[in-house]
Design a protein around this motif. Structure first.
Motif, PDB file in Angstrom:
ATOM      1  N   HIS A   1       3.035   3.937  -5.856  1.00 32.90           N
ATOM      2  CA  HIS A   1       2.507   4.426  -7.121  1.00 32.90           C
ATOM      3  C   HIS A   1       2.456   3.290  -8.137  1.00 32.90           C
ATOM      4  O   HIS A   1       2.783   3.468  -9.308  1.00 32.90           O
ATOM      5  CB  HIS A   1       3.379   5.574  -7.646  1.00 32.90           C
ATOM      6  CG  HIS A   1       3.569   6.684  -6.667  1.00 32.90           C
ATOM      7  ND1 HIS A   1       2.551   7.543  -6.309  1.00 32.90           N
ATOM      8  CD2 HIS A   1       4.650   7.071  -5.936  1.00 32.90           C
ATOM      9  CE1 HIS A   1       2.994   8.422  -5.418  1.00 32.90           C
ATOM     10  NE2 HIS A   1       4.269   8.144  -5.167  1.00 32.90           N
TER      11      HIS A   1
ATOM     12  N   ASP B   1      -2.621  -4.306 -13.071  1.00 32.28           N
ATOM     13  CA  ASP B   1      -3.581  -5.092 -12.288  1.00 32.28           C
ATOM     14  C   ASP B   1      -2.858  -5.924 -11.232  1.00 32.28           C
ATOM     15  O   ASP B   1      -1.635  -5.995 -11.185  1.00 32.28           O
ATOM     16  CB  ASP B   1      -4.396  -6.009 -13.211  1.00 32.28           C
ATOM     17  CG  ASP B   1      -3.507  -6.957 -14.009  1.00 32.28           C
ATOM     18  OD1 ASP B   1      -2.270  -6.910 -13.816  1.00 32.28           O
ATOM     19  OD2 ASP B   1      -4.032  -7.729 -14.816  1.00 32.28           O
TER      20      ASP B   1
ATOM     21  N   SER C   1      -3.860  -0.789  -0.953  1.00 27.76           N
ATOM     22  CA  SER C   1      -4.548   0.498  -0.994  1.00 27.76           C
ATOM     23  C   SER C   1      -3.609   1.637  -1.396  1.00 27.76           C
ATOM     24  O   SER C   1      -2.395   1.566  -1.230  1.00 27.76           O
ATOM     25  CB  SER C   1      -5.176   0.793   0.372  1.00 27.76           C
ATOM     26  OG  SER C   1      -4.195   0.876   1.373  1.00 27.76           O
ATOM     27  N   TYR C   2      -4.235   2.680  -1.944  1.00 24.72           N
ATOM     28  CA  TYR C   2      -3.561   3.926  -2.306  1.00 24.72           C
ATOM     29  C   TYR C   2      -2.382   3.702  -3.267  1.00 24.72           C
ATOM     30  O   TYR C   2      -1.241   4.032  -2.990  1.00 24.72           O
ATOM     31  CB  TYR C   2      -3.133   4.688  -1.042  1.00 24.72           C
ATOM     32  CG  TYR C   2      -4.337   4.996  -0.191  1.00 24.72           C
ATOM     33  CD1 TYR C   2      -5.256   5.976  -0.585  1.00 24.72           C
ATOM     34  CD2 TYR C   2      -4.600   4.266   0.965  1.00 24.72           C
ATOM     35  CE1 TYR C   2      -6.390   6.223   0.171  1.00 24.72           C
ATOM     36  CE2 TYR C   2      -5.739   4.508   1.720  1.00 24.72           C
ATOM     37  CZ  TYR C   2      -6.637   5.496   1.315  1.00 24.72           C
ATOM     38  OH  TYR C   2      -7.763   5.731   2.055  1.00 24.72           O
ATOM     39  N   ASN C   3      -2.726   3.084  -4.379  1.00 23.08           N
ATOM     40  CA  ASN C   3      -1.852   2.968  -5.528  1.00 23.08           C
ATOM     41  C   ASN C   3      -2.653   3.416  -6.740  1.00 23.08           C
ATOM     42  O   ASN C   3      -3.672   4.106  -6.600  1.00 23.08           O
ATOM     43  CB  ASN C   3      -1.348   1.527  -5.689  1.00 23.08           C
ATOM     44  CG  ASN C   3      -0.212   1.202  -4.740  1.00 23.08           C
ATOM     45  OD1 ASN C   3       0.911   1.648  -4.936  1.00 23.08           O
ATOM     46  ND2 ASN C   3      -0.503   0.433  -3.691  1.00 23.08           N
ATOM     47  N   ASP C   4      -2.246   3.039  -7.935  1.00 22.48           N
ATOM     48  CA  ASP C   4      -2.994   3.344  -9.160  1.00 22.48           C
ATOM     49  C   ASP C   4      -3.312   2.060  -9.902  1.00 22.48           C
ATOM     50  O   ASP C   4      -3.183   1.962 -11.129  1.00 22.48           O
ATOM     51  CB  ASP C   4      -2.166   4.291 -10.054  1.00 22.48           C
ATOM     52  CG  ASP C   4      -1.914   5.628  -9.376  1.00 22.48           C
ATOM     53  OD1 ASP C   4      -2.887   6.227  -8.892  1.00 22.48           O
ATOM     54  OD2 ASP C   4      -0.738   6.054  -9.312  1.00 22.48           O
ATOM     55  N   LEU C   5      -3.733   1.040  -9.145  1.00 21.57           N
ATOM     56  CA  LEU C   5      -4.008  -0.270  -9.731  1.00 21.57           C
ATOM     57  C   LEU C   5      -5.342  -0.257 -10.466  1.00 21.57           C
ATOM     58  O   LEU C   5      -6.265   0.495 -10.116  1.00 21.57           O
ATOM     59  CB  LEU C   5      -4.001  -1.336  -8.635  1.00 21.57           C
ATOM     60  CG  LEU C   5      -2.675  -1.485  -7.864  1.00 21.57           C
ATOM     61  CD1 LEU C   5      -2.838  -2.446  -6.695  1.00 21.57           C
ATOM     62  CD2 LEU C   5      -1.567  -1.962  -8.792  1.00 21.57           C
ATOM     63  N   THR C   6      -5.434  -1.112 -11.470  1.00 19.62           N
ATOM     64  CA  THR C   6      -6.653  -1.221 -12.280  1.00 19.62           C
ATOM     65  C   THR C   6      -7.006  -2.694 -12.466  1.00 19.62           C
ATOM     66  O   THR C   6      -6.257  -3.588 -12.072  1.00 19.62           O
ATOM     67  CB  THR C   6      -6.444  -0.567 -13.651  1.00 19.62           C
ATOM     68  OG1 THR C   6      -5.331  -1.191 -14.297  1.00 19.62           O
ATOM     69  CG2 THR C   6      -6.171   0.924 -13.514  1.00 19.62           C
TER      70      THR C   6
ATOM     71  N   LEU D   1      -9.721  -0.368  -9.765  1.00 19.38           N
ATOM     72  CA  LEU D   1      -9.962  -1.753  -9.352  1.00 19.38           C
ATOM     73  C   LEU D   1     -11.455  -2.019  -9.246  1.00 19.38           C
ATOM     74  O   LEU D   1     -12.250  -1.132  -8.913  1.00 19.38           O
ATOM     75  CB  LEU D   1      -9.303  -2.022  -8.002  1.00 19.38           C
ATOM     76  CG  LEU D   1      -7.789  -2.247  -7.991  1.00 19.38           C
ATOM     77  CD1 LEU D   1      -7.307  -2.463  -6.556  1.00 19.38           C
ATOM     78  CD2 LEU D   1      -7.399  -3.436  -8.856  1.00 19.38           C
TER      79      LEU D   1
ATOM     80  N   THR E   1       1.062   0.486 -10.679  1.00 18.29           N
ATOM     81  CA  THR E   1       0.048   0.517 -11.735  1.00 18.29           C
ATOM     82  C   THR E   1      -0.215  -0.897 -12.225  1.00 18.29           C
ATOM     83  O   THR E   1       0.429  -1.863 -11.807  1.00 18.29           O
ATOM     84  CB  THR E   1       0.521   1.400 -12.896  1.00 18.29           C
ATOM     85  OG1 THR E   1       1.792   0.915 -13.360  1.00 18.29           O
ATOM     86  CG2 THR E   1       0.678   2.850 -12.457  1.00 18.29           C
TER      87      THR E   1
ATOM     88  N   ASN F   1      -7.555   2.993  -5.185  1.00 17.01           N
ATOM     89  CA  ASN F   1      -7.245   2.459  -6.515  1.00 17.01           C
ATOM     90  C   ASN F   1      -8.522   2.546  -7.345  1.00 17.01           C
ATOM     91  O   ASN F   1      -9.331   1.618  -7.338  1.00 17.01           O
ATOM     92  CB  ASN F   1      -6.769   1.007  -6.425  1.00 17.01           C
ATOM     93  CG  ASN F   1      -5.447   0.872  -5.714  1.00 17.01           C
ATOM     94  OD1 ASN F   1      -4.395   1.135  -6.280  1.00 17.01           O
ATOM     95  ND2 ASN F   1      -5.507   0.475  -4.438  1.00 17.01           N
TER      96      ASN F   1
ATOM     97  N   ASN G   1       0.810  -1.214   0.000  1.00 12.29           N
ATOM     98  CA  ASN G   1       0.000   0.000   0.000  1.00 12.29           C
ATOM     99  C   ASN G   1       0.849   1.271   0.000  1.00 12.29           C
ATOM    100  O   ASN G   1       2.035   1.250   0.337  1.00 12.29           O
ATOM    101  CB  ASN G   1      -0.941   0.011   1.214  1.00 12.29           C
ATOM    102  CG  ASN G   1      -0.219  -0.182   2.530  1.00 12.29           C
ATOM    103  OD1 ASN G   1       0.208  -1.294   2.830  1.00 12.29           O
ATOM    104  ND2 ASN G   1      -0.092   0.887   3.314  1.00 12.29           N
TER     105      ASN G   1
END
Length: 943
Positions: A665, A669, A686-691, A714, A667, A711, A662
């Protein structure tokens, strides 16, 4: 014609001569008597590597001059003695031995003879001494031995003989000594033993003899030594032992004997050694034992004895060693011990003794070793202990002793071991502890001592371990210690030491443990640390250290545990850290480290815990971290500046329990390979830029939403479906009015926490103290960790109802309660976790030692070996409904977090209540705080 006859006569004469020589040769060969023939057959079965038997020749008339052979002096001598001990012989023992019918003495000990004892030995009916010890014999004891009615001594110890002792042994009416220890004998003692009226010695320890000691043992009226230690003998001690009036040594330790110590043992008035330790004996120490006026050594330790120590113990005036340790004895230490003037060893540690240490013990001038540790003793250390001139070992740890340490301690005695840890002692370290240059261990951990380390200790050349953890010592790092060539452990954690770590530390070439955590050490670590080639653990966490981590530390190739967390180290990590191939624990969290995570860390194949959170690491997560096949406790890379995608190789960490990525930065999945993380107990992305969508396994689908907050790309599981409908995205709805919601939730949590504590405390009894600290292990719990036992009948359903009621009824905390919450929330969290574990597992807080010794350790071991499965739950609970099971597993995870070994690793009560509320609302989910580390193991640095 006359010439013919003359020639014929010469021929006949020559023929006759040849015939005579032949006859003489034949007669010479046939002249070797039958004993010699049997001995040659015996020799044929042996391998004589060093030719000790080279003079055993068939051309001799008798074997009486052969090596090891003795004959009678009769007109027709016969072999009466055969001594082949220590001749480096191997091979087997031939049945021809049975032909030596006049043999009285046979010694084949200390060789390498294999095979069975031949049954033909029963033909040696005059045999008195039969010694086969220290060989490699196997098979069973032949019943034919029972024919040897003149046999007085039988020694078969240190072999591989198996089977039970034959009943026929009871026919050996002349037997005086039977020695059979260190074999593979099984079965019970034969009841025919009652017939051995002349037997004085039985030594059959270190076998697998079972059953109980037969009452018929009373028939061995001449018995002086009964040694059956290290077997599987069970049942109770027969009272008939009291009929053995000549008994001087009763050695029965490490068996499975139960019941009470029979008072009839008091009739064995010649007893000098009584060793009943390491059994399952219960009940009190019988007062009759004080009748043993000649008793010198009394060992009753490691049983289940209870009650008080009889005050009549002072009647054992001849005693030199008394060990009652590791029982459940209560009451005070009798002052009457002081009457035993010759007492050299007194061990009463790990009991439940109370009161003060009697001052009267100070008159025991012959005392060498005194251990009263792990009890409930109070008051001061007797002032007179400093005058015990023979004292070598003094251990009083794990009590509640107070006051100062007598300052003259060591002035008159050659102290070797001093351990006063885990008490409430105050004042300074006595200056003379090493006056006689004999001290190897000084352990004063967990007291309230202050001041500097005295010069006498700093210059103690014999010192091997110095342990001063958890006091109030001040001053700089004592560089004088670096001159002590034998020093292997320096443990100064949790004190008030200041200043830099001096470069002289590199002179401690034998140092294996260097623990300086939780002090105020400053500046950079010296490069000379790299000289410590034998260093195994280095803990410098929670100081004020700065600068780079010295690259020379990679020269410490034996290093297994490295903890530099909670300092101000900066710059990049040395790439060479990956060469520390023995490393098991690496903690670098909460520093100012930057740069890339070295690829070479993937070489640390023994690593079980990796903590790198709270730094400024950047770049990608190295895929090589997926090679850390032993990583089990945690991988924490949270609160850094890591970018790029999560490497799918991390899915190979199938032992990993906690994964924290968490607040970076990252990215892309969450890799599908994470479906293989079957041991995972918790994770935080939590608090990343995951998709993308969450992995489809239940672990992720049922996880709490807080593990994925921040995120926006997600979806799936608790985040809602991936249909693309903005209105169905709970994150968006959550993030929009975040400020107002956080305020409301904080108020709700505060109210719930306060009421929950009140409800739980109301349902519990008065607090009881935890068990004593275990020797050689620092207590990992804080002073506030007190367990509150459950009120009878309080169940998991009751707790669930209480939580639901509280959560539903209170949504506001008054300002005047806020400070109270802040003070109390950390204090009760451990106890609360134990309560949850007790409810869920149906087990009591104290567990058998072979299962960990306490409920928390048992639960951790179970999860480690079986993961979080239904088997850990109390089978009396409702285990049919899957939603109930999921809820209980979720609460169990919370309990494990609450009982983390270090108080710093536990969540606050606010976090716990939030997790419980979410668990109720979303059955089976676990909320993980984004600021929380989850080691869930003993703090390795404390071991």
């Amino acid at each position: 014609m006359s010439v013919y006859f003359r020639s014929s006569g010469v021929f006949e004469l020559g023929l006759a001569g040849i015939l005579l020589v032949t006859i003489l040769l034949i007669c010479t060969t046939e002249g070797l008597n039958s004993d010699g023939q049997h001995l040659l057959e015996l020799k044929n079965g042996l391998h004589d590597e060093f030719n000790h038997l080279q003079n055993w020749k068939s051309t001799d008339q008798t074997p009486c001059s052969w090596t090891g052979v003795s004959c009678t002096s009769d007109y027709e001598p016969v072999v009466w003695s055969l001594d082949l001990s220590s001749k480096n012989l191997s091979g087997t023992l031939s049945p021809s031995i049975g032909g030596l019918v006049n043999l009285r003495y046979f010694d084949l000990s200390y060789n390498e003879i294999k095979g069975d004892i031949p049954k033909e030995i029963g033909n040696c009916s005059l045999l008195q001494y039969f010694c086969l010890n220290d060989n490699q014999l196997s098979g069973e004891i032949p019943a034919e031995l029972g024919k040897l009615s003149f046999l007085e001594r039988l020694n078969i110890c240190n072999n591989q003989i198996s089977g039970s002792l034959p009943e026929e042994l009871g026919r050996l009416s002349s037997l005086v000594e039977f020695v059979a220890y260190t074999n593979r004998l099984t079965g019970p003692l034969p009841r025919s033993i009652k017939n051995l009226k002349n037997l004085k010695t039985i030594r059959a320890g270190q076998n697998q003899i079972s059953g109980s000691i037969p009452a018929e043992i009373s028939g061995c009226r001449s018995l002086k030594l009964l040694g059956l230690a290290q077997n599987k003998i069970g049942g109770e001690l027969p009272k008939e032992l009291g009929m053995l009036g000549n008994l001087t040594e009763l050695i029965l330790w490490e068996n499975q004997i139960s019941g009470f110590i029979p008072k009839e043992l008091g009739n064995c008035t010649n007893l000098e050694t009584l060793a009943l330790y390491a059994n399952a004996l219960a009940g009190p120490i019988p007062i009759e034992i004080v009748n043993l006026k000649f008793l010198k050594k009394l060992y009753l330790y490691r049983n289940g004895l209870n009650g008080t120590i009889p005050r009549e113990i002072g009647n054992l005036s001849m005693a030199t060693e008394i060990d009652f340790s590791e029982n459940f004895l209560t009451g005070e230490i009798p002052t009457e011990f002081s009457k035993i003037k010759g007492l050299r060893l007194l061990y009463i540690f790990q009991n439940q003794l109370t009161g003060v240490i009697p001052n009267e013990l100070s008159i025991l001038r012959n005392m060498i070793k005194l251990d009263l540790s792990i009890n409930y003793l109070t008051g001061p250390i007797p002032f007179g202990f400093q005058y015990l001139t023979e004292m070598v070992q003094l251990q009083l740890f794990g009590n509640s002793l107070s006051g100062g340490i007598p300052q003259g301690l060591g002035l008159y005695s050659k102290l070797w071991v001093v351990d006063f840890s885990d008490n409430n002692l105050t004042g300074r370290i006595p200056p003379h502890l090493c006056r006689h240059s004999n001290l190897i261990l000084l352990n004063l951990d967990s007291n309230r001592l202050y001041g500097n380390i005295p010069t006498g200790v700093l210059n103690c050349q014999t010192l091997v371990q110095l342990r001063l953890v958890g006091n109030k010592f001040t001053g700089g790092f004592p560089s004088e210690l670096c001159k002590l060539v034998n020093l292997s452990a320096i443990e100064l954690n949790q004190n008030r030491f200041t200043g830099p770590v001096p470069p002289e530390i590199g002179n401690c070439r034998r140092l294996q443990r260097l623990h300086i955590a939780n002090n105020y050490f400053t500046s950079e670590l010296p490069k000379e640390l790299g000289n410590l080639s034998q260093l195994v653990t280095f803990n410098a966490s929670s100081n004020l250290l700065t600068g780079k981590i010295p690259p020379e530390v990679v020269n410490c190739k034996m290093l297994q545990r490295l903890d530099l967390s909670h300092n101000s180290f900066s710059d990049a990590l040395p790439d060479e850290l990956g060469t520390l191939l023995q490393l098991e624990l690496l903690r670098l969290s909460e520093n100012n480290l930057s740069g890339n995570i070295p690829l070479a860390l993937g070489n640390l194949s023994h690593l079980t815990e990796l903590q790198m959170g709270g730094n400024s690491f950047s770049g990608r997560i190295p895929p090589t971290l997926g090679l850390l096949s032993s990583l089990q406790i945690a991988m924490n890379l949270s609160y850094n500046n890591l970018t790029g995608s999560i490497p799918p190789e991390l899915g190979n960490l199938n032992l990993l329990e906690f994964l924290l990525l968490n607040n970076n930065h990252l990215t892309g999945d969450i890799p599908k390979t994470f479906e293989n993380l079957s041991s995972l107990l918790g994770c935080n992305f939590s608090y990343n830029d995951l998709t993308g969508s969450l992995p489809s396994v239940s672990l992720f689908q049922n996880m709490a939403i807080s593990s994925f907050l921040g995120n926006k790309g997600l979806c799936g599981g608790p985040l809602g479906d991936c249909s693309g409908d903005p209105s169905s995205d709970p994150q968006k709805n959550t993030d929009a009015p975040r400020g107002r919601i956080i305020t409301i939730v904080a108020s709700v949590v505060g109210g719930v926490s306060l009421i929950l504590i009140i409800v739980i405390l109301y349902l519990m009894r008065r607090p009881t103290e935890t068990a004593s600290a275990i020797h050689e292990k620092e207590n990992p719990y804080s002073e506030s960790d007190i367990y509150f036992p459950l009120k009878d009948g309080f169940t998991f359903q009751d707790l669930s109802k209480s939580m639901s009621a509280v959560a539903g009824s209170y949504g506001y905390i008054a300002p005047e309660y806020a400070y109270t919450m802040k003070v109390t929330e950390k204090c009760d969290i451990y106890s609360y976790g134990v309560v949850l574990l007790e409810l869920l597992t149906g087990k009591t807080p104290v567990q058998p030692l072979d299962q960990g010794g306490d409920l928390v350790t048992w639960a951790r071991h179970y999860v480690r070996d079986h993961s979080l499965t239904i088997g850990i739950l109390d089978d009396r609970l409702d285990l049919e409904d899957q939603s109930t099971i999921a809820h209980m597993i979720s609460v169990l995870k919370i309990a494990l977090l609450c009982t983390s070994m270090s108080p710093l690793d536990r969540p606050s009560m606010r976090e716990v209540v939030l997790m419980l509320i979410e668990s109720n609302e979303r059955e089976g989910n676990l909320t993980l705080s984004s600021t929380y580390d989850f080691p869930l193991k003993d703090d390795i640095s404390r071991k």
